[in-house]
Structure formats: C-alpha cells, structure tokens
Design an enzyme around this catalytic site. Structure first.
Site, mmCIF file in Angstrom:
data_model
loop_
_atom_site.group_PDB
_atom_site.id
_atom_site.type_symbol
_atom_site.label_atom_id
_atom_site.label_comp_id
_atom_site.label_asym_id
_atom_site.label_seq_id
_atom_site.Cartn_x
_atom_site.Cartn_y
_atom_site.Cartn_z
ATOM 1 N N THR A 79 0.684 -1.340 -0.117
ATOM 2 C CA THR A 79 0.060 0.145 0.018
ATOM 3 C C THR A 79 0.775 1.192 -0.019
ATOM 4 O O THR A 79 0.585 2.388 -0.611
ATOM 5 C CB THR A 79 -0.960 -0.009 1.176
ATOM 6 O OG1 THR A 79 -1.889 -1.159 0.988
ATOM 7 C CG2 THR A 79 -1.696 1.372 1.550
ATOM 8 N N TYR A 136 -8.128 0.242 -3.275
ATOM 9 C CA TYR A 136 -7.330 0.956 -4.150
ATOM 10 C C TYR A 136 -6.321 -0.115 -4.698
ATOM 11 O O TYR A 136 -6.167 -1.444 -4.347
ATOM 12 C CB TYR A 136 -6.465 1.947 -3.148
ATOM 13 C CG TYR A 136 -5.744 1.228 -2.139
ATOM 14 C CD1 TYR A 136 -6.263 1.266 -0.815
ATOM 15 C CD2 TYR A 136 -4.706 0.403 -2.241
ATOM 16 C CE1 TYR A 136 -5.777 0.620 0.163
ATOM 17 C CE2 TYR A 136 -4.116 -0.456 -0.886
ATOM 18 C CZ TYR A 136 -4.634 -0.200 0.055
ATOM 19 O OH TYR A 136 -4.235 -0.927 1.411
ATOM 20 N N THR A 142 1.299 -4.361 4.160
ATOM 21 C CA THR A 142 1.498 -4.471 5.789
ATOM 22 C C THR A 142 0.834 -5.938 5.903
ATOM 23 O O THR A 142 0.842 -6.383 7.113
ATOM 24 C CB THR A 142 0.414 -3.553 6.098
ATOM 25 O OG1 THR A 142 -1.060 -3.757 5.423
ATOM 26 C CG2 THR A 142 0.842 -2.011 6.051
ATOM 27 N N ASP A 143 0.312 -6.786 4.866
ATOM 28 C CA ASP A 143 -0.393 -7.870 5.404
ATOM 29 C C ASP A 143 0.428 -8.954 5.850
ATOM 30 O O ASP A 143 0.310 -9.767 6.695
ATOM 31 C CB ASP A 143 -1.089 -8.608 4.014
ATOM 32 C CG ASP A 143 -2.457 -7.685 3.617
ATOM 33 O OD1 ASP A 143 -2.860 -8.016 2.641
ATOM 34 O OD2 ASP A 143 -2.826 -6.923 4.369
ATOM 35 N N LYS A 187 -0.083 -7.407 13.025
ATOM 36 C CA LYS A 187 -1.207 -6.585 12.448
ATOM 37 C C LYS A 187 -2.161 -6.925 13.295
ATOM 38 O O LYS A 187 -2.891 -7.862 13.323
ATOM 39 C CB LYS A 187 -1.022 -6.688 10.762
ATOM 40 C CG LYS A 187 -2.222 -5.838 10.217
ATOM 41 C CD LYS A 187 -2.109 -5.990 8.660
ATOM 42 C CE LYS A 187 -3.034 -4.957 8.021
ATOM 43 N NZ LYS A 187 -2.940 -4.885 6.700
ATOM 44 N N GLU A 208 -1.747 -28.952 27.265
ATOM 45 C CA GLU A 208 -2.678 -29.395 26.758
ATOM 46 C C GLU A 208 -2.703 -30.783 26.077
ATOM 47 O O GLU A 208 -3.649 -31.275 25.618
ATOM 48 C CB GLU A 208 -3.434 -28.147 25.928
ATOM 49 C CG GLU A 208 -4.325 -27.125 26.661
ATOM 50 C CD GLU A 208 -5.272 -27.788 27.502
ATOM 51 O OE1 GLU A 208 -5.616 -27.229 28.682
ATOM 52 O OE2 GLU A 208 -5.896 -28.735 27.142
HETATM 53 N N1 DAS Z 1 -2.497 -5.889 0.447
HETATM 54 C C1 DAS Z 1 -1.826 -5.099 1.235
HETATM 55 C C2 DAS Z 1 -0.446 -5.553 1.216
HETATM 56 O O1 DAS Z 1 0.250 -5.454 0.091
HETATM 57 C C3 DAS Z 1 -1.820 -3.631 1.035
HETATM 58 C C4 DAS Z 1 -0.866 -3.204 2.490
HETATM 59 O O2 DAS Z 1 -1.712 -2.917 3.396
HETATM 60 O O3 DAS Z 1 0.280 -3.114 2.159
HETATM 61 O O4 DAS Z 1 0.221 -6.127 2.147
#
Ligand code: DAS
Length: 364
Positions: free
Chosen positions: A47, A61, A127-128, A200, A321
């Site tokens: 992103t 986006y 970020t994923d 995250k 467990e």
């Molecule tokens: N799809 C997500 C990624 O590329 C967009 C982001 O949050 O960066 O990880």
C-alpha cells in the site's frame, strides 16, 4: 559616523567573507552529506506504493503501483536524515509474498550490509505480511546494522497518507546508532516494534501494528528514535541460520484449530509434501480428540509437528494441553502460527531432531 576609508575596508572584509562562504559551500555541503548515514531503500510493493481512484480512497485501491524512485522523490526531507539510494526488488502486494521472495530479499540485504558504504537498510513492504518478512529477516540477516521494515495503511494518493512520514521515520531509524544491534524493526505510526512480537491487529487502521502484551520497543518523535526495551531472543548476527546457499525452504503448512475441526486439511498438506505442520490449536494449543491420530500418523511419516495457538498471546506450555513427550511434538512458546512456520522452515534446514527444534523455539 565612520570614515569613508573604514567603511570601504569593512565592505572589503564582508565581501571576502561572503566570497569564501560561497566558495566553500560545495565542500561544506559535501562535508554535511558525508556526515549523513548511507541508507538503501529496497522496495517490494504494498500500500505504501499503492494508488487509489481519488484522495478519499483508503480501501479498494491498487497496491504496488508506485516505483521506489517516486516514493523517494515524494519525501524530499529524506535528504535531511540520510543519503538515500533505492532499489525496486519486487513490486507485489504482500499477500503474494513467497519463500522465494524472502530468500532473494535476505541475500540482497546481506550483500548490501557487508559493504562499509551502507549503514542501514529500509524495506518498503505491504502490511499484510510485513510481520512475517520482518521475522524471517530477523533470523537470516548477518549484520548488526539497522534493518527497518515499513509500510502504510493508506495509499500514497489518499488524504493524510501515512506512507511518507512512515518512510521518513524508517530511513531516520535505519541510519541511527540507537537502532544498531536491535534486530529487524518494524516502524509505522511513530512506533518501533521488534520483528519477533509485532503483529497486524486491525484490517485497516493506521495504528494496526502492535506487540500487544510483550510491548513495543519505543517511539519515534521529532526525527529521533527513543528505545525503552529490546528483544531478549537471539536474532541477526546471533542467529544460527545461514540462507546464503539455499534456493528453497522446506514446505511447512498451518492447520487452523476450531470447534468440530477435522484432519482433511492436515492429511492433504502432508500428501502434498509438507515436512512440518504448525497446529494452530484453540486455547493453549489444544489438540481435539479427533485430531490426535492424524498427529501420530504424521510423526510416523517423519513430519515435524509444532503445537502453536490461534489465541495470539501467551506461552503454549510443553506437555500442557497435550503430551508432547508422547506425541514427539514441539511447542511454539509465544510465537504466532505464521511466525512458528518461519522458524520451523529454517530449523528443518538444519535438523529433524525434535529435541533440537524445541531448543530452537526456546532460543529465537
Ligand atoms: N494488500 C496489502 C499488502 O500489500 C496492502 C497493504 O496494506 O500494504 O500487504
């Protein structure tokens, strides 16, 4: 007030000072640049390099569209904190990150950091899976120089995009002395998190990255890093893993735990060649009665089993467990399933011994 002669002397002196100031400007600029750290930005997409239909588009986006040179040009302030060079390593949304991407990235970072002309590296990333890439690098980078992974939750085209300030802070951090020896860092939202614990926690908000119970390492404020803690687990130079000669990693898959779960997924992973299974159990890594035979058969086939938990916080207790001694399984300690997968893949490049792998999970 002053004689004409004195005035002309004063003007002559002023002119001399001005001329020497102008004449030495390039040298002073050179000297100033020489004082700044050299930071390389490795761009992978995400992103932070995304673009939306208009300035209010913060979801829906397109990720990974803006190149590294445009990312750098969009933040001219970078020149105040570092001499920056950019490389476009990949251009992908990070949900599509693979083991092959990780090996390429780690090898490139190790080459760069071996150079005395490079003081730190920043990786711009979606970020994923930023937490997974950061943890993989935490275990495979062979340097104590700063490595900072950065992303953004809003595309570069959005009002109040967080990418530019996140990139500025990441470059500053990567060039800072304070970040030396701290392991791979994830820096977004003015916060500094360690690769091992960060995750995250929200699908779309800018404060999404947290280390929850074990806590972040510090803050970035006014172009400076402030550290208040550091990771107690081994990383980077202290890591026993060497990927320099590896061109692939053993297949390790994750089986997600839930009420009424069955063994179909696990059996399919093993039939497809999985060398390790992360059992992301409910609670303290619990194993449902109907799953136990599948784990026993997996071990008989030589597949390594790690009991992790879907819960997200806390220690998965050995022989808690489930009877790990009897199952010949390993527990993930506090590692999330996705990070346990990374550590097990690297461990399996060195050993198949359950005892050795349990030591590894208590070390990193
Ligand atoms: N799809 C997500 C990624 O590329 C967009 C982001 O949050 O960066 O990880």
């Amino acid at each position: 007030m002053f004689s004409r002669k004195f005035q002309s002397c004063a003007q002559l002196m002023l002119a001399t000072v001005m001329m020497s100031f102008v004449a030495t400007a390039p040298a002073r600029a050179q000297q100033a640049t020489a004082k700044l750290p050299n930071v390389v930005i490795l761009a992978t997409g995400g992103t932070i390099a995304g673009s939306g239909a208009d300035s209010t588009t913060t979801v829906g986006y397109t990720s990974a569209t803006v190149g590294v040179e445009r990312l750098i040009a969009a933040v001219p302030e970078l020149k105040k904190v570092a001499n920056v060079k950019g490389e476009q390593v990949f251009q992908i949304a990070s949900e599509s990150m693979t083991n092959a991407h990780w090996l390429t990235l780690a090898k490139r970072i190790n080459v760069l950091l071996a150079s005395q002309d490079v003081d730190g590296v920043v990786i711009t990333h979606g970020t994923d899976t930023i937490e997974e890439t950061a943890y993989f690098l935490n275990l495979t980078v062979k340097s104590n120089k700063p490595v900072v992974v950065v992303g953004a939750m809003r595309p570069s085209t959005a009002i109040s995009a967080d990418g530019p300030i996140n990139l500025y802070n990441a470059v500053m951090l990567a060039g800072s002395k304070e970040a030396v020896g701290k392991g791979v860092l994830v820096a977004l939202n003015d916060q500094i998190n360690a690769a091992r614990e960060v995750t995250k926690t929200n699908t779309s908000t800018t404060d999404t990255f947290k280390s929850t119970e074990l806590g972040m390492l510090g803050y970035i404020q006014g172009s400076k890093p402030y550290f208040y803690r550091q990771s107690t687990r081994k990383h980077t130079l202290e890591s026993e893993f060497d990927i320099s000669k590896l061109d692939s990693l053993p297949q390790v898959d994750i089986v997600y735990g839930y009420a009424n779960m069955n063994r179909i997924g696990m059996d399919a992973f093993i039939a497809a060649g999985a060398k390790g299974i992360i059992h992301a159990g409910v609670g303290d890594g619990s194993v449902a009665a109907q799953m136990k035979p599948a784990l026993v058969e997996a071990r008989q086939k030589g597949v390594l089993i790690v009991r992790s938990s879907r819960v997200g916080q806390g220690i998965v207790a050995r022989n808690g467990e489930a009877n790990d001694d009897e199952l010949d399984s390993v527990v993930s300690d506090t590692l999330s399933p996705q990070k346990a997968r990374i550590l097990l893949m690297l461990a399996l490049t060195k050993t198949n011994s359950t005892q050795e792998i349990q030591r590894i999970f208590y070390t990193y």
